[in-house]
Design a protein around this motif. Structure first.
Motif, PDB file in Angstrom:
ATOM      1  N   GLU A 209       0.824  -1.205   0.000  1.00  0.00           N
ATOM      2  CA  GLU A 209       0.000   0.000   0.000  1.00  0.00           C
ATOM      3  C   GLU A 209       0.861   1.260   0.000  1.00  0.00           C
ATOM      4  N   ARG A 210       1.970   1.234   0.723  1.00  0.00           N
ATOM      5  CA  ARG A 210       2.884   2.380   0.682  1.00  0.00           C
ATOM      6  C   ARG A 210       3.458   2.580  -0.708  1.00  0.00           C
ATOM      7  N   LEU A 211       3.809   1.454  -1.373  1.00  0.00           N
ATOM      8  CA  LEU A 211       4.338   1.559  -2.735  1.00  0.00           C
ATOM      9  C   LEU A 211       3.284   2.111  -3.680  1.00  0.00           C
ATOM     10  N   ARG A 212       2.030   1.622  -3.551  1.00  0.00           N
ATOM     11  CA  ARG A 212       0.961   2.144  -4.407  1.00  0.00           C
ATOM     12  C   ARG A 212       0.752   3.633  -4.173  1.00  0.00           C
ATOM     13  N   PHE A 213       0.751   4.025  -2.915  1.00  0.00           N
ATOM     14  CA  PHE A 213       0.515   5.430  -2.598  1.00  0.00           C
ATOM     15  C   PHE A 213       1.647   6.309  -3.131  1.00  0.00           C
ATOM     16  N   SER A 214       2.889   5.845  -2.986  1.00  0.00           N
ATOM     17  CA  SER A 214       4.014   6.635  -3.503  1.00  0.00           C
ATOM     18  C   SER A 214       3.958   6.747  -5.019  1.00  0.00           C
ATOM     19  N   ARG A 215       3.553   5.669  -5.694  1.00  0.00           N
ATOM     20  CA  ARG A 215       3.424   5.749  -7.159  1.00  0.00           C
ATOM     21  C   ARG A 215       2.343   6.739  -7.562  1.00  0.00           C
ATOM     22  N   ASP A 216       1.196   6.663  -6.873  1.00  0.00           N
ATOM     23  CA  ASP A 216       0.115   7.576  -7.212  1.00  0.00           C
ATOM     24  C   ASP A 216       0.533   9.027  -7.005  1.00  0.00           C
ATOM     25  N   LEU A 217       1.198   9.306  -5.903  1.00  0.00           N
ATOM     26  CA  LEU A 217       1.636  10.676  -5.658  1.00  0.00           C
ATOM     27  C   LEU A 217       2.658  11.123  -6.696  1.00  0.00           C
ATOM     28  N   HIS A 218       3.567  10.216  -7.065  1.00  0.00           N
ATOM     29  CA  HIS A 218       4.558  10.571  -8.090  1.00  0.00           C
ATOM     30  C   HIS A 218       3.874  10.893  -9.410  1.00  0.00           C
ATOM     31  N   LEU A 261      -5.529  19.187  -6.099  1.00  0.00           N
ATOM     32  CA  LEU A 261      -5.978  18.979  -4.723  1.00  0.00           C
ATOM     33  C   LEU A 261      -7.029  17.877  -4.651  1.00  0.00           C
ATOM     34  N   THR A 262      -7.976  17.906  -5.598  1.00  0.00           N
ATOM     35  CA  THR A 262      -9.011  16.863  -5.615  1.00  0.00           C
ATOM     36  C   THR A 262      -8.409  15.495  -5.838  1.00  0.00           C
ATOM     37  N   GLU A 263      -7.467  15.398  -6.785  1.00  0.00           N
ATOM     38  CA  GLU A 263      -6.869  14.109  -7.100  1.00  0.00           C
ATOM     39  C   GLU A 263      -6.031  13.574  -5.942  1.00  0.00           C
ATOM     40  N   VAL A 264      -5.334  14.455  -5.247  1.00  0.00           N
ATOM     41  CA  VAL A 264      -4.538  14.005  -4.099  1.00  0.00           C
ATOM     42  C   VAL A 264      -5.457  13.474  -3.006  1.00  0.00           C
ATOM     43  N   ARG A 265      -6.580  14.176  -2.768  1.00  0.00           N
ATOM     44  CA  ARG A 265      -7.527  13.671  -1.763  1.00  0.00           C
ATOM     45  C   ARG A 265      -8.083  12.316  -2.173  1.00  0.00           C
ATOM     46  N   GLU A 266      -8.405  12.158  -3.446  1.00  0.00           N
ATOM     47  CA  GLU A 266      -8.931  10.878  -3.911  1.00  0.00           C
ATOM     48  C   GLU A 266      -7.876   9.778  -3.844  1.00  0.00           C
ATOM     49  N   ALA A 267      -6.620  10.138  -4.124  1.00  0.00           N
ATOM     50  CA  ALA A 267      -5.550   9.138  -4.042  1.00  0.00           C
ATOM     51  C   ALA A 267      -5.309   8.700  -2.612  1.00  0.00           C
ATOM     52  N   VAL A 268      -5.447   9.647  -1.669  1.00  0.00           N
ATOM     53  CA  VAL A 268      -5.247   9.309  -0.263  1.00  0.00           C
ATOM     54  C   VAL A 268      -6.305   8.316   0.204  1.00  0.00           C
ATOM     55  N   THR A 269      -7.551   8.492  -0.240  1.00  0.00           N
ATOM     56  CA  THR A 269      -8.615   7.584   0.155  1.00  0.00           C
ATOM     57  C   THR A 269      -8.662   6.333  -0.694  1.00  0.00           C
ATOM     58  N   GLY A 270      -7.908   6.291  -1.785  1.00  0.00           N
ATOM     59  CA  GLY A 270      -7.808   5.086  -2.599  1.00  0.00           C
ATOM     60  C   GLY A 270      -8.945   4.889  -3.572  1.00  0.00           C
ATOM     61  N   TYR A 271      -9.705   5.973  -3.878  1.00  0.00           N
ATOM     62  CA  TYR A 271     -10.863   5.815  -4.745  1.00  0.00           C
ATOM     63  C   TYR A 271     -10.679   6.502  -6.095  1.00  0.00           C
ATOM     64  N   ARG A 272      -9.504   6.912  -6.428  1.00  0.00           N
ATOM     65  CA  ARG A 272      -9.316   7.627  -7.681  1.00  0.00           C
ATOM     66  C   ARG A 272      -9.323   6.664  -8.858  1.00  0.00           C
ATOM     67  N   GLU A 273     -10.123   6.959  -9.869  1.00  0.00           N
ATOM     68  CA  GLU A 273     -10.160   6.192 -11.101  1.00  0.00           C
ATOM     69  C   GLU A 273      -9.803   7.125 -12.256  1.00  0.00           C
ATOM     70  N   GLY A 274      -8.752   6.805 -12.971  1.00  0.00           N
ATOM     71  CA  GLY A 274      -8.313   7.635 -14.079  1.00  0.00           C
ATOM     72  C   GLY A 274      -9.228   7.492 -15.282  1.00  0.00           C
ATOM     73  N   SER A 275      -9.192   8.483 -16.147  1.00  0.00           N
ATOM     74  CA  SER A 275      -9.971   8.461 -17.380  1.00  0.00           C
ATOM     75  C   SER A 275      -9.035   8.805 -18.514  1.00  0.00           C
ATOM     76  N   LEU A 276      -9.006   7.962 -19.546  1.00  0.00           N
ATOM     77  CA  LEU A 276      -8.109   8.200 -20.671  1.00  0.00           C
ATOM     78  C   LEU A 276      -8.500   9.456 -21.430  1.00  0.00           C
ATOM     79  N   GLY A 277      -9.803   9.671 -21.603  1.00  0.00           N
ATOM     80  CA  GLY A 277     -10.234  10.875 -22.305  1.00  0.00           C
ATOM     81  C   GLY A 277      -9.818  12.143 -21.588  1.00  0.00           C
ATOM     82  N   THR A 278      -9.975  12.153 -20.251  1.00  0.00           N
ATOM     83  CA  THR A 278      -9.569  13.332 -19.481  1.00  0.00           C
ATOM     84  C   THR A 278      -8.071  13.570 -19.587  1.00  0.00           C
ATOM     85  N   GLU A 279      -7.279  12.491 -19.501  1.00  0.00           N
ATOM     86  CA  GLU A 279      -5.829  12.637 -19.592  1.00  0.00           C
ATOM     87  C   GLU A 279      -5.395  13.098 -20.981  1.00  0.00           C
TER      88      GLU A 279
END
Length: 408
Positions: A209-218, A261-279
């Motif tokens: 979980e620490r590795l996942r969180f560090s990857r998401d933040l990076h 800010l929104t994405e960091v909050r979502e990453a902290v709670t583990g509920y962030r889902e990426g979207s290819l169109g948005t990216e």
């Protein structure tokens, strides 16, 4: 009356204390549930020592003069107790328990027990159950069954010779002490191994979980901060000659910051889902602000959510590298989906660098591991004709393929 009043006050105080204790029971129970389970120290040879009290009858016979050749009886008692203590303390260490010296000590105990029982009988026959305790603690597997039945048979024969049919009780007690001791200690070992395995799994889960969180933040902050830096530079360049364009860039910086800010909050709670169109839309904006011509080509059926999220991370990281390190003037992003696989390619015409060290960085390494976990692959490297390319390929699960589509 004064004595009665003091008694009533004491009763009242005790009732108040009892009510407070009842009210605090749920709180204490909740605290107890939050506390980690205490495993406690492992058992040692001291757990088997109290059973030596079974030999007090033989010792009393020696002191009361009811034993012929008391010196031989006392010496045999000393030897048996010494071997028993030796085996008991070696039985709780696997390597020492399986060593030849422990087996030799057990054989010596069996010999001394047979000699003393045949010589004296009576209370001396109780050394057979003690021998069974030691054997149950020291033996495991196929050796346990062999020793258990053999000891029970020998105990029955010797006790039968000395005491007749009542010797069957000694045989039964010997067999029971051997098997019950072995079962209890084996169960204790199994429970401790399961607890150790559970703690190891919990430690690994925390590390993952620490590795996942560090990857998401990076991936989140690396891209977002790069976009903010690029748009800030564009706003500084435009501020003197085109104030409206500069204000537009500043507005984009504000929007990117709020989204971060929104994405960091979502990453902290583990509920962030990426979207290819948005990216892809963000990639166009970031590349344009960095004076890199964006070319986005997308074809194929809609992708499943997992593929969308993973490819969105790839686009984010690849575009971040293009903006920060490539020095390119053109970047092409191509997404082509098929019935069973989807391919994403990000290429530029820059210097062919993925980062300051001219090689895959932390982000690309983390993305490679993510795609491998999902059954895909990611390759990144310099192109023969110049530039840098990142290629990601993912399988489309059969249950998420379009209706009527089949793998070639």
């Amino acid at each position: 009356m004064s004595g009665t009043g003091r008694w009533l006050r004491r009763v009242s105080c005790r009732l108040d204390a009892w009510q407070l204790a009842r009210q605090s029971e749920p709180v204490e129970a909740a605290k107890a549930d939050e506390l980690p389970e205490q495993v406690g120290p492992p058992p040692t040879g001291f757990a088997l020592l109290p059973w030596l009290l079974m030999g007090l009858g033989s010792l009393a016979n020696i002191f009361q003069g009811r034993t012929s050749n008391p010196w031989i009886g006392g010496l045999g008692l000393l030897v048996f107790n010494s071997l028993y203590i030796y085996v008991a303390f070696r039985s709780f260490d696997r390597e020492r328990r399986e060593s030849p010296s422990t087996r030799l000590a057990l054989a010596g105990m069996a010999l001394v027990t047979c000699v003393l029982s045949l010589a004296y009988g009576g209370s001396w026959l109780l050394f057979f159950p003690l021998l069974g305790l030691a054997a149950g603690a020291a033996l495991r597997g196929r050796w346990l069954g062999r020793w258990g039945w053999t000891l029970a048979a020998v105990a029955g024969i010797v006790a039968g010779v000395k005491d007749g049919w009542t010797g069957l009780n000694i045989a039964y007690g010997t067999f029971l002490s051997t098997m019950v001791t072995a079962a209890i200690l084996s169960l204790s070992d199994a429970v401790r191994q399961l607890r150790a395995a559970r703690e190891e799994l919990a430690t690994r889960a925390v590390a993952e979980e620490r590795l996942r969180f560090s990857r998401d933040l990076h991936d989140l902050l690396g891209h977002t901060l790069s976009v903010i830096v690029v748009k800030s530079e564009a706003a500084r360049r435009l501020a003197h000659r085109d104030l409206e364009a500069a204000l537009t860039q500043i507005g984009d910086i504000e929007a990117v910051g709020r989204q971060a800010l929104t994405e960091v909050r979502e990453a902290v709670t583990g509920y962030r889902e990426g979207s290819l169109g948005t990216e892809l839309d963000r990639a166009r904006s970031a590349l344009a602000a960095a004076d890199v011509e964006p070319v986005v080509v997308r074809s194929g059926p809609p992708l499943p959510p997992q593929a969308e999220a993973l490819l969105g991370w790839v686009v984010r990281e690849a575009v971040t590298n293009v903006v920060r390190h490539s020095g390119a003037s053109r970047c092409e992003i191509a997404v082509s989906g098929g019935a069973d696989r989807v391919l994403l390619t990000v290429t530029d015409n820059g210097t062919g660098a993925a980062g300051p060290t001219q090689g895959p960085g932390t982000g690309l390494t983390g993305l490679t591991e993510r795609l491998l976990t999902a059954g895909g692959s990611l390759t990144a490297g310099a192109e023969p004709r110049g530039g840098f390319a990142v290629r990601a390929e993912l399988p489309v699960p059969e249950e998420e393929r379009p209706v009527g589509a089949s793998a070639p």
